[in-house]
Write a protein that holds these residues in place. Structure first.
Motif, short mmCIF file in Angstrom:
data_model
loop_
_atom_site.label_atom_id
_atom_site.label_comp_id
_atom_site.label_asym_id
_atom_site.label_seq_id
_atom_site.Cartn_x
_atom_site.Cartn_y
_atom_site.Cartn_z
N HIS A 139 0.79 -1.21 -0.09
CA HIS A 139 -0.03 -0.02 0.11
C HIS A 139 0.90 1.18 -0.07
O HIS A 139 0.27 2.40 0.20
CB HIS A 139 -0.82 -0.01 1.21
N GLY A 140 2.14 1.18 -0.11
CA GLY A 140 3.16 2.26 -0.14
C GLY A 140 4.52 2.11 0.81
O GLY A 140 5.34 2.64 0.64
N CYS A 141 4.43 1.37 1.91
CA CYS A 141 5.56 0.78 2.44
C CYS A 141 6.21 0.15 1.58
O CYS A 141 6.05 -0.55 0.48
CB CYS A 141 5.01 0.02 3.80
N VAL A 142 7.63 0.23 2.20
CA VAL A 142 8.72 -0.73 1.58
C VAL A 142 8.66 -2.02 2.45
O VAL A 142 9.19 -2.03 3.53
CB VAL A 142 10.04 -0.05 1.66
N ARG A 143 8.32 -3.04 1.94
CA ARG A 143 8.36 -4.47 2.59
C ARG A 143 9.63 -5.12 2.01
O ARG A 143 9.99 -5.05 1.09
CB ARG A 143 7.20 -5.28 2.09
N LEU A 144 10.25 -5.75 3.09
CA LEU A 144 11.27 -6.82 2.77
C LEU A 144 11.25 -8.02 3.81
O LEU A 144 10.33 -8.04 4.66
CB LEU A 144 12.42 -6.22 3.00
N HIS A 145 11.95 -8.97 3.47
CA HIS A 145 12.04 -10.17 4.38
C HIS A 145 12.26 -9.86 5.87
O HIS A 145 13.02 -9.20 6.21
CB HIS A 145 13.21 -11.24 3.93
#
Length: 141
Positions: free
Chosen positions: A110-116
């Motif tokens: 939704h706009g955040c930066v996702r990572l493992h």
């Protein structure tokens, strides 16, 4: 007086040479490549796939200092979704861990930066250790 101070500094090998440079951590995010490089003390230490905003949403570009962190945060806006190891950089936007690892490498958020989540923990700990003043989030198209 100034000449004497400069002469003393020169004799001492220069004041700047005696003080180590401030340690830094920079999270460099490429929206086009869906990748984050983490630069620690001027050298690339990590490179990870990420997921940023999918169609209809925006991940802001620019250069930011972290504003707050949370070991575990729950999104009040998106159904209390878990956001482990969050590093907030602009309002409600954060870099954080995700369980949706199959989406990493393509836009899905939704706009955040996702990572493992394991990688989010590394970044979170670096920011905690170095401090907000020595950390930067840079997001490029």
């Amino acid at each position: 007086m100034l000449k004497r101070v400069l002469a003393c500094a020169a004799l001492a090998g220069g004041l700047a040479a005696a003080v180590p440079a401030e340690a830094t951590v920079v999270a460099q995010i490429s929206l086009s490549q869906q990748r984050m490089d983490v630069v620690v003390n001027g050298a690339r230490a990590y490179s990870w796939p990420v997921s940023t905003a999918r169609r209809g949403y925006v991940t802001p570009t620019g250069s930011y200092r972290p504003t707050r962190t949370a070991r575990m945060w729950y999104s009040r806006k998106y159904d209390m979704s878990p956001m482990p190891y969050s590093v907030f950089f602009r309002g409600g936007y954060a870099i954080h861990g995700t369980t949706y690892v199959r989406s990493l490498g393509r836009p899905a958020s939704h706009g955040c930066v996702r990572l493992h989540t394991a990688n989010a923990a590394i970044l979170y700990n670096l920011v905690q250790k170095k401090g907000f003043g020595a950390a930067r989030v840079v997001i490029r198209p």
